[in-house]
Design a protein around this motif. Structure first.
Motif, PDB file in Angstrom:
ATOM      1  N   ALA A 191       0.839  -1.200   0.000  1.00 16.21           N
ATOM      2  CA  ALA A 191       0.000   0.000   0.000  1.00 16.21           C
ATOM      3  C   ALA A 191       0.872   1.247   0.000  1.00 16.21           C
ATOM      4  N   GLU A 192       0.467   2.225  -0.819  1.00 15.10           N
ATOM      5  CA  GLU A 192       1.140   3.521  -0.870  1.00 15.10           C
ATOM      6  C   GLU A 192       0.094   4.624  -0.972  1.00 15.10           C
ATOM      7  N   GLY A 193      -0.847   4.627  -0.032  1.00 14.66           N
ATOM      8  CA  GLY A 193      -1.930   5.589  -0.070  1.00 14.66           C
ATOM      9  C   GLY A 193      -1.737   6.734   0.901  1.00 14.66           C
ATOM     10  N   GLU A 194      -2.799   7.524   1.056  1.00 16.55           N
ATOM     11  CA  GLU A 194      -2.766   8.648   1.993  1.00 16.55           C
ATOM     12  C   GLU A 194      -2.802   8.162   3.434  1.00 16.55           C
ATOM     13  N   ARG A 195      -3.549   7.095   3.666  1.00 11.67           N
ATOM     14  CA  ARG A 195      -3.750   6.612   5.036  1.00 11.67           C
ATOM     15  C   ARG A 195      -2.946   5.362   5.349  1.00 11.67           C
ATOM     16  N   PHE A 196      -2.763   4.498   4.357  1.00  7.27           N
ATOM     17  CA  PHE A 196      -2.091   3.225   4.585  1.00  7.27           C
ATOM     18  C   PHE A 196      -0.863   3.113   3.692  1.00  7.27           C
ATOM     19  N   VAL A 197       0.278   2.880   4.332  1.00  8.44           N
ATOM     20  CA  VAL A 197       1.547   2.708   3.615  1.00  8.44           C
ATOM     21  C   VAL A 197       2.265   1.521   4.252  1.00  8.44           C
ATOM     22  N   PHE A 198       2.526   0.479   3.442  1.00 14.18           N
ATOM     23  CA  PHE A 198       3.307  -0.648   3.953  1.00 14.18           C
ATOM     24  C   PHE A 198       3.892  -1.439   2.790  1.00 14.18           C
ATOM     25  N   ARG A 199       4.965  -2.156   3.084  1.00 17.02           N
ATOM     26  CA  ARG A 199       5.664  -2.960   2.080  1.00 17.02           C
ATOM     27  C   ARG A 199       4.790  -4.141   1.659  1.00 17.02           C
ATOM     28  N   GLU A 200       5.146  -4.791   0.569  1.00 21.51           N
ATOM     29  CA  GLU A 200       4.370  -5.924   0.082  1.00 21.51           C
ATOM     30  C   GLU A 200       4.464  -7.097   1.050  1.00 21.51           C
ATOM     31  N   VAL A 201       3.321  -7.656   1.359  1.00 27.46           N
ATOM     32  CA  VAL A 201       3.247  -8.804   2.266  1.00 27.46           C
ATOM     33  C   VAL A 201       2.335  -9.857   1.639  1.00 27.46           C
ATOM     34  N   PRO A 202       2.562 -11.133   1.952  1.00 25.78           N
ATOM     35  CA  PRO A 202       1.680 -12.178   1.426  1.00 25.78           C
ATOM     36  C   PRO A 202       0.340 -12.195   2.121  1.00 25.78           C
ATOM     37  N   VAL A 203      -0.689 -12.550   1.390  1.00 28.24           N
ATOM     38  CA  VAL A 203      -2.030 -12.691   1.956  1.00 28.24           C
ATOM     39  C   VAL A 203      -2.154 -14.103   2.534  1.00 28.24           C
ATOM     40  N   VAL A 204      -2.323 -14.178   3.854  1.00 26.99           N
ATOM     41  CA  VAL A 204      -2.464 -15.466   4.535  1.00 26.99           C
ATOM     42  C   VAL A 204      -3.565 -15.344   5.577  1.00 26.99           C
ATOM     43  N   PRO A 205      -4.600 -16.172   5.515  1.00 28.01           N
ATOM     44  CA  PRO A 205      -4.868 -17.174   4.488  1.00 28.01           C
ATOM     45  C   PRO A 205      -5.470 -16.533   3.229  1.00 28.01           C
ATOM     46  N   ARG A 206      -5.184 -17.140   2.085  1.00 18.48           N
ATOM     47  CA  ARG A 206      -5.732 -16.632   0.828  1.00 18.48           C
ATOM     48  C   ARG A 206      -7.145 -17.155   0.640  1.00 18.48           C
ATOM     49  N   PRO A 207      -8.110 -16.275   0.376  1.00 16.19           N
ATOM     50  CA  PRO A 207      -9.492 -16.735   0.175  1.00 16.19           C
ATOM     51  C   PRO A 207      -9.626 -17.744  -0.960  1.00 16.19           C
ATOM     52  N   SER A 208      -8.786 -17.629  -1.969  1.00 20.75           N
ATOM     53  CA  SER A 208      -8.888 -18.526  -3.119  1.00 20.75           C
ATOM     54  C   SER A 208      -8.480 -19.955  -2.784  1.00 20.75           C
ATOM     55  N   GLU A 209      -7.913 -20.176  -1.591  1.00 21.06           N
ATOM     56  CA  GLU A 209      -7.532 -21.525  -1.180  1.00 21.06           C
ATOM     57  C   GLU A 209      -8.703 -22.295  -0.583  1.00 21.06           C
ATOM     58  N   SER A 210      -9.880 -21.691  -0.583  1.00 21.94           N
ATOM     59  CA  SER A 210     -11.070 -22.368  -0.057  1.00 21.94           C
ATOM     60  C   SER A 210     -11.388 -23.616  -0.861  1.00 21.94           C
ATOM     61  N   LEU A 211     -11.909 -24.631  -0.177  1.00 19.32           N
ATOM     62  CA  LEU A 211     -12.299 -25.873  -0.837  1.00 19.32           C
ATOM     63  C   LEU A 211     -13.715 -25.763  -1.383  1.00 19.32           C
ATOM     64  N   THR A 212     -14.006 -24.619  -1.987  1.00 16.88           N
ATOM     65  CA  THR A 212     -15.309 -24.364  -2.598  1.00 16.88           C
ATOM     66  C   THR A 212     -15.083 -23.774  -3.983  1.00 16.88           C
ATOM     67  N   ASP A 213     -16.169 -23.561  -4.695  1.00 12.58           N
ATOM     68  CA  ASP A 213     -16.074 -22.996  -6.052  1.00 12.58           C
ATOM     69  C   ASP A 213     -15.926 -21.479  -6.051  1.00 12.58           C
ATOM     70  N   THR A 214     -16.118 -20.841  -4.904  1.00 14.18           N
ATOM     71  CA  THR A 214     -16.049 -19.383  -4.840  1.00 14.18           C
ATOM     72  C   THR A 214     -14.635 -18.941  -4.490  1.00 14.18           C
ATOM     73  N   ALA A 215     -14.134 -17.952  -5.239  1.00 11.71           N
ATOM     74  CA  ALA A 215     -12.747 -17.512  -5.061  1.00 11.71           C
ATOM     75  C   ALA A 215     -12.530 -16.756  -3.762  1.00 11.71           C
ATOM     76  N   GLY A 216     -13.567 -16.156  -3.230  1.00  9.94           N
ATOM     77  CA  GLY A 216     -13.431 -15.386  -2.001  1.00  9.94           C
ATOM     78  C   GLY A 216     -14.781 -14.906  -1.544  1.00  9.94           C
ATOM     79  N   PRO A 217     -14.859 -14.308  -0.348  1.00 10.13           N
ATOM     80  CA  PRO A 217     -16.147 -13.822   0.140  1.00 10.13           C
ATOM     81  C   PRO A 217     -16.642 -12.665  -0.719  1.00 10.13           C
ATOM     82  N   GLU A 218     -17.943 -12.640  -0.954  1.00 10.10           N
ATOM     83  CA  GLU A 218     -18.481 -11.490  -1.680  1.00 10.10           C
ATOM     84  C   GLU A 218     -18.373 -10.252  -0.805  1.00 10.10           C
ATOM     85  N   VAL A 219     -18.179  -9.116  -1.442  1.00  7.88           N
ATOM     86  CA  VAL A 219     -18.107  -7.828  -0.756  1.00  7.88           C
ATOM     87  C   VAL A 219     -19.243  -6.963  -1.264  1.00  7.88           C
TER      88      VAL A 219
END
Length: 342
Positions: free
Chosen positions: A146-174
């Motif tokens: 992130a390099e925004g006005e409010r949030f700035v941080f180095r690249e980090v891995p997403v853990v747990p990744r929503p796409s690793e779900s044992l379902t057909d949906t890639a992630g929670p709907e927003v």
């Protein structure tokens, strides 16, 4: 059409906070038993209007207690939380529930919450879009910086990744709570469905859905994505053998709760606020939403769906303020209203 309950954990006059939360949990359990499609959970701080301060935490409890029903937040307030922290929680619930979690987010209000949690007024007035985009990226990408006005941080891995779900949906709907043309455009440009408030009627909701579709097309969203967007309409539902009895139940209980709850809101900057008249607001809700006989309730829901293009409903079922009456209301919604809609 999918019909769910809308749970505020409202604290009615003379009730304790534990009683309000017990009714909220129990009504959600009964919603699954009654065949409803979803439970939507509200979030509030420091006010008896709603005694649940963390919709995502209550969602975790209910997902553990249920097996079929979808559980969503309506809404998790973004300005007072870190979007990555919320994204991690949402991913965790998506993965562990078999894809039954929906994350609804909104701006909230200019309340003292912003001071208590250290976010500041700017997070409410100007920071929502940055938070929303960071949240969505967290739920869709393998790593995030992130390099925004409010949030700035180095690249980090997403853990747990929503796409690793044992379902057909890639992630929670927003979903995004929308109350203005600007918020409709924000949701549409990102292809995110809307949560529409219970204070507006079919005509205004239809206009918002139409605007969403126009803005989504202009943003290059695919026809399929636009056609399949499942917006959610909040409302009130009270069922009785006569419409007058259903309305009377709400008119006796809801104004006291609304006055107590709305009066407790405190602005962060001392700005003048205008709250609705509790009695007039209850009358408005009774006129807009499915309040009456099972047949009337079914017809009103079907008419709203046809007029607006909204396919999902989140119905406040605890308007009586009483646990037994709330359970009966939910059961009648499932047994006597849903069959007319399916």
């Amino acid at each position: 059409m999918r019909v769910g309950s809308f749970v505020l954990a409202a604290q009615f006059p003379g009730q304790g906070q534990g009683e309000a939360l017990h009714r909220a949990v129990r009504s959600a359990e009964v919603a699954e038993e009654a065949g409803l499609d979803a439970v939507w959970l509200a979030e509030h701080h420091f006010v008896p209007y709603g005694t649940c301060p963390s919709a995502v935490t209550l969602a975790a409890l209910l997902l553990g207690r249920t097996r079929r029903i979808r559980v969503g937040t309506a809404v998790s307030v973004l300005p007072t939380t870190h979007p990555v922290a919320l994204g991690e929680q949402a991913a965790l619930l998506h993965l562990t529930s078999g894809g039954r979690f929906s994350l609804g987010v909104g701006r909230g209000g200019p309340w003292v919450d912003l001071e208590v949690f250290g976010a500041g007024l700017d997070a409410y007035e100007n920071g929502f879009t940055e938070s929303l985009d960071l949240l969505v990226r967290w739920l869709r990408e393998p790593s995030v910086a992130a390099e925004g006005e409010r949030f700035v941080f180095r690249e980090v891995p997403v853990v747990p990744r929503p796409s690793e779900s044992l379902t057909d949906t890639a992630g929670p709907e927003v979903l995004v709570a929308c109350t203005s043309p600007a918020s409709v455009r924000r949701a549409a440009e990102r292809g995110l469905p809307m949560l529409l408030g219970m204070h507006v009627g079919d005509e205004e909701k239809a206009e918002m859905v139409s605007l969403w579709r126009q803005c989504a097309r202009a943003a290059g969203r695919s026809p399929e994505e636009i056609r399949e967007a499942a917006h959610v309409s909040a409302g009130v539902c009270q069922i009785a053998d006569r419409r007058t009895d259903a309305a009377e139940t709400l008119m006796k209980a809801m104004p006291g709760w609304l006055k107590q709850g709305l009066d407790a809101h405190v602005t962060v900057d001392g700005r003048t606020r205008r709250m609705r008249d509790p009695l007039a607001y209850t009358e408005l809700l009774c006129g807009l939403h499915p309040v009456g006989t099972p047949r009337l309730c079914a017809d009103r829901l079907a008419a709203t769906a046809e007029r607006t293009g909204v396919s999902r409903f989140a119905l406040l079922v605890e308007g009586s303020g009483d646990l037994t009456a709330t359970e009966e209301n939910v059961r009648r919604l499932g047994a006597e209203v849903l069959p007319h809609l399916r």
